[in-house]
Design a protein around this motif. Sequence first.
Motif, PDB file in Angstrom:
ATOM      1  N   MET A   1       0.832  -1.211   0.000  1.00 34.12           N
ATOM      2  CA  MET A   1       0.000   0.000   0.000  1.00 34.12           C
ATOM      3  C   MET A   1       0.861   1.253   0.000  1.00 34.12           C
ATOM      4  O   MET A   1       0.643   2.191  -0.759  1.00 34.12           O
ATOM      5  CB  MET A   1      -0.929  -0.018   1.223  1.00 34.12           C
ATOM      6  N   ALA A   2       1.873   1.261   0.888  1.00 31.79           N
ATOM      7  CA  ALA A   2       2.721   2.438   0.981  1.00 31.79           C
ATOM      8  C   ALA A   2       3.662   2.574  -0.210  1.00 31.79           C
ATOM      9  O   ALA A   2       4.232   3.638  -0.434  1.00 31.79           O
ATOM     10  CB  ALA A   2       3.537   2.400   2.274  1.00 31.79           C
ATOM     11  N   ASP A   3       3.830   1.481  -0.997  1.00 34.02           N
ATOM     12  CA  ASP A   3       4.722   1.542  -2.150  1.00 34.02           C
ATOM     13  C   ASP A   3       4.181   2.473  -3.222  1.00 34.02           C
ATOM     14  O   ASP A   3       4.932   3.001  -4.035  1.00 34.02           O
ATOM     15  CB  ASP A   3       4.916   0.139  -2.732  1.00 34.02           C
ATOM     16  N   CYS A 169      10.077   7.488   6.249  1.00 35.54           N
ATOM     17  CA  CYS A 169       9.437   6.342   6.904  1.00 35.54           C
ATOM     18  C   CYS A 169       8.222   6.787   7.716  1.00 35.54           C
ATOM     19  O   CYS A 169       7.217   6.069   7.806  1.00 35.54           O
ATOM     20  CB  CYS A 169      10.434   5.591   7.774  1.00 35.54           C
ATOM     21  N   LYS A 172       5.400   7.424   5.161  1.00 40.01           N
ATOM     22  CA  LYS A 172       4.859   6.143   4.683  1.00 40.01           C
ATOM     23  C   LYS A 172       3.985   5.494   5.758  1.00 40.01           C
ATOM     24  O   LYS A 172       2.903   4.963   5.464  1.00 40.01           O
ATOM     25  CB  LYS A 172       6.015   5.196   4.327  1.00 40.01           C
ATOM     26  N   LEU A 173       4.464   5.514   7.001  1.00 40.53           N
ATOM     27  CA  LEU A 173       3.709   4.900   8.087  1.00 40.53           C
ATOM     28  C   LEU A 173       2.411   5.658   8.358  1.00 40.53           C
ATOM     29  O   LEU A 173       1.379   5.048   8.655  1.00 40.53           O
ATOM     30  CB  LEU A 173       4.570   4.857   9.353  1.00 40.53           C
ATOM     31  N   PHE A 175       0.692   7.277   6.076  1.00 36.70           N
ATOM     32  CA  PHE A 175      -0.165   6.881   4.958  1.00 36.70           C
ATOM     33  C   PHE A 175      -0.825   5.535   5.241  1.00 36.70           C
ATOM     34  O   PHE A 175      -2.035   5.348   5.061  1.00 36.70           O
ATOM     35  CB  PHE A 175       0.672   6.830   3.674  1.00 36.70           C
ATOM     36  N   THR A 176       0.004   4.574   5.693  1.00 39.92           N
ATOM     37  CA  THR A 176      -0.522   3.236   5.981  1.00 39.92           C
ATOM     38  C   THR A 176      -1.523   3.273   7.134  1.00 39.92           C
ATOM     39  O   THR A 176      -2.590   2.646   7.065  1.00 39.92           O
ATOM     40  CB  THR A 176       0.639   2.290   6.326  1.00 39.92           C
ATOM     41  N   CYS A 177      -1.204   4.004   8.202  1.00 45.14           N
ATOM     42  CA  CYS A 177      -2.101   4.085   9.365  1.00 45.14           C
ATOM     43  C   CYS A 177      -3.430   4.741   9.001  1.00 45.14           C
ATOM     44  O   CYS A 177      -4.498   4.290   9.421  1.00 45.14           O
ATOM     45  CB  CYS A 177      -1.436   4.863  10.495  1.00 45.14           C
ATOM     46  N   ASN A 179      -4.995   4.893   6.059  1.00 44.88           N
ATOM     47  CA  ASN A 179      -5.837   3.998   5.254  1.00 44.88           C
ATOM     48  C   ASN A 179      -6.313   2.784   6.047  1.00 44.88           C
ATOM     49  O   ASN A 179      -7.475   2.383   5.935  1.00 44.88           O
ATOM     50  CB  ASN A 179      -5.071   3.551   4.003  1.00 44.88           C
ATOM     51  N   CYS A 180      -5.414   2.222   6.848  1.00 47.28           N
ATOM     52  CA  CYS A 180      -5.795   1.036   7.637  1.00 47.28           C
ATOM     53  C   CYS A 180      -6.886   1.373   8.650  1.00 47.28           C
ATOM     54  O   CYS A 180      -7.882   0.655   8.764  1.00 47.28           O
ATOM     55  CB  CYS A 180      -4.573   0.456   8.346  1.00 47.28           C
TER      56      CYS A 180
END
Length: 258
Positions: A1-3, A169, A172-173, A175-177, A179-180
Motif C-alpha cells: 500500500m505504501a509503495d 518512513c 509512509k507509516l 499513509f498506511t495508518c 488507510n488502515c
Amino acid sequence: MADSLDLSNRDPNNLNDHIKVCFEDVLGEPEGAHAIDCVWKLSYTCFNCWLGLCYKISTLLCGICIAAEWGCAFAEIAFYHVWFITPSLKYCELNCAVCIKLMKTCTQCCCEPCCEAFGAWKSVKANFEKQSESMADLNNRDPNSLNDHIKVQFEDVLAEPEGARSIDCVWKLAFTCFNCWMNLCYKLSTLLCGICIAAEWGCQFAEVAFYHIWFITPMLRMFEINCSVLRKVCATCTGCCIEPCCESCGRIFKSFEK
C-alpha cells in the motif's frame, strides 16, 4: 500500500500551498542594509535546518497518531453519509415528488389554457423514472454516484508542501495508518450496524412505495381527472373571449404590414 505513495510530491492536490515557507518569504534585506555575507549565508542555512528539524521531530512524535485519528474521523463521516444522510435525502426527495406533481397539475389546469391561447408558453414535463437493480454489484457499490462527495483519500486530507517534509518512513507509516484505520473503522461500523440500518431503510422505502402506489398516486390521478374538466372549461372560455381579440389584433397588424 505504501509503495504507491509518491515521496517526491507529497501535496498533489495543493492542499497546503498557502504555507509554503522559504527563507526569502520570511527574511529580506533591502538596499543599504546588508549583513556580512557569511552571516547571511549562515542565517539561511540555520533557518532551513531548524525548519526541517523541528518539523521532522514534530511529525516523528505525533504524525502517525494524528494520521490514524484522521482516518477514524473520515471513516465516521463516510459511515454516516452512506448509511444515514444520503438515504434521508432520497427519502425526502421521494416525498417532495408528490408536491411537485400536485403543483404541476394545478399549473396545467389554471395557467396552460391561457398560455396556449396566446401561443407563448409550453408546458415543461419532468419524468421521474427510477431504475433498480435486482442484484448488488460488489465492485461498483455506488452506481448512481450518490456519495461521490465523500470520497476521501490520504492526499485529500494530509499534505506536505515544499520546505516542510517529515522523514520518509514517518510519511509512509502515516499513509498506511490513515488507510488502515479508515478502512478498519468503516468496516467495523458497517459490521455492527450496516445490516440493521439497511433493513430499516428497506422498511422505510417499502412504506413510502406502498403509500405512493395505493393511496397518493390514485388520489393524484383522481384530482387530475377532475381538474381536466376545469381545464377544458377554462380553455373554452379563453377561446371564446380572448382568441377573437387576438385574431383581430393579428389581422390589424397584418394590414399595417401591407
